[in-house]
Design a protein around this motif. Structure first.
Motif, short mmCIF file in Angstrom:
data_model
loop_
_atom_site.label_atom_id
_atom_site.label_comp_id
_atom_site.label_asym_id
_atom_site.label_seq_id
_atom_site.Cartn_x
_atom_site.Cartn_y
_atom_site.Cartn_z
N UNK A 1 -8.12 2.57 0.78
CA UNK A 1 -9.19 1.81 0.13
C UNK A 1 -10.38 2.74 -0.02
N UNK A 2 -11.04 2.73 -1.18
CA UNK A 2 -12.16 3.66 -1.36
C UNK A 2 -13.46 3.17 -0.74
N UNK B 1 -11.86 -0.70 4.93
CA UNK B 1 -10.90 -0.10 5.85
C UNK B 1 -11.18 -0.55 7.28
N UNK B 2 -12.45 -0.57 7.65
CA UNK B 2 -12.82 -0.97 9.02
C UNK B 2 -12.35 -2.39 9.33
N UNK C 1 -5.43 -4.93 12.09
CA UNK C 1 -4.17 -4.29 12.52
C UNK C 1 -4.12 -4.17 14.04
N UNK C 2 -5.25 -3.84 14.65
CA UNK C 2 -5.30 -3.66 16.10
C UNK C 2 -4.97 -4.94 16.87
N UNK D 1 -7.05 6.27 4.36
CA UNK D 1 -7.58 7.20 3.36
C UNK D 1 -8.53 6.46 2.43
N UNK D 2 -9.64 7.11 2.10
CA UNK D 2 -10.56 6.55 1.11
C UNK D 2 -10.35 7.21 -0.25
#
Length: 239
Positions: free
Chosen positions: A8-9, A14-15, A21-22, A33-34
């Protein structure tokens, strides 16, 4: 364990997904990746089971990424736009999540993906190593596929990196360190701060100069790279 990636850019997006996910025991995050081009390389290198993929990014769309990497992995699209939903499912996306993504909806999509993966319905991952690299050229947004066996040598030129292949020279906006990190170490060797060469193309080494097969150019050997090159040459000779 399902190995996953996030592309994701937007770092904030992403955070959020990293946090989600955690919280899921059977998900293992292996990379984020951005940059879409970096994302393609990471997918090809790590072959994840699942990718959380943004659609609308500056350099290329998530659907463009999916076209390039093929069906080696399952994808959950994460986007702020609903316009691409039909296209996404045409490419067999597991799910299509609208931002801002609520955790219960994320969990539902992950459970669906895990069911598909664990049931063995996901396409078999190709275990043959890639024999090519995609690079972004000086033409904005254009990606070029370069086969490893076509490369004569790679040269750093100020703000560009030049791939020399026969009479053709392809300029890319990446720096030489980025290129070095993406290339397989068993095929290529860094010999100078400005040069990377395919090891098999080396014809001779004399007075800190490399002569390459089918090239008139003489490539210099940098002092900090000489020991590594000599060691590798010696190992090759002993085989």
């Amino acid at each position: 364990m399902v190995r996953c990636m996030i592309i994701d850019d937007e770092k904030a997006a992403i955070d959020v997904l990293v946090n989600y996910v955690s919280k899921i025991e059977h998900l293992e995050l292996i990379a984020t990746a951005t940059n879409p081009i970096t994302g393609i390389d990471l997918i090809n290198r790590h072959k994840p089971d699942l990718v959380f993929l943004d659609i609308q990014m500056e350099e290329m769309s998530g659907i463009d990424i999916l076209k390039i990497v093929g069906n080696h992995t399952r994808v959950i699209f994460c986007t702020a736009y609903s316009d691409f939903a039909l296209d996404a499912f045409d490419y067999e996306a597991v799910d299509y999540l609208m931002k801002p993504i609520a955790f219960p909806r994320f969990m539902k999509a992950v459970q669906r993906a895990m069911g598909i993966i664990m049931a063995g319905k996901v396409a078999v991952v190709d275990t043959i190593p890639n024999d090519y690299i995609f690079v972004k050229t000086e033409q904005r947004g254009k990606l070029v596929k370069i086969n490893y066996d076509e490369i004569d040598f790679i040269e750093g030129q100020k703000n560009y990196v030049a791939f020399h292949k026969g009479k053709e020279k392809i300029l890319t906006l990446l720096n030489l360190k980025d290129i070095e990190d993406r290339l397989p170490k068993n095929i290529f060797v860094r010999v100078h701060r400005s040069f990377i060469v395919p090891f098999k193309n080396i014809v001779s080494i004399e007075n800190n100069i490399l002569k390459l097969r089918n090239r008139v150019e003489q490539v210099p050997i940098g002092d900090i790279y000489k020991d590594q090159l000599v060691s590798r040459t010696r190992d090759s000779t002993m085989k």
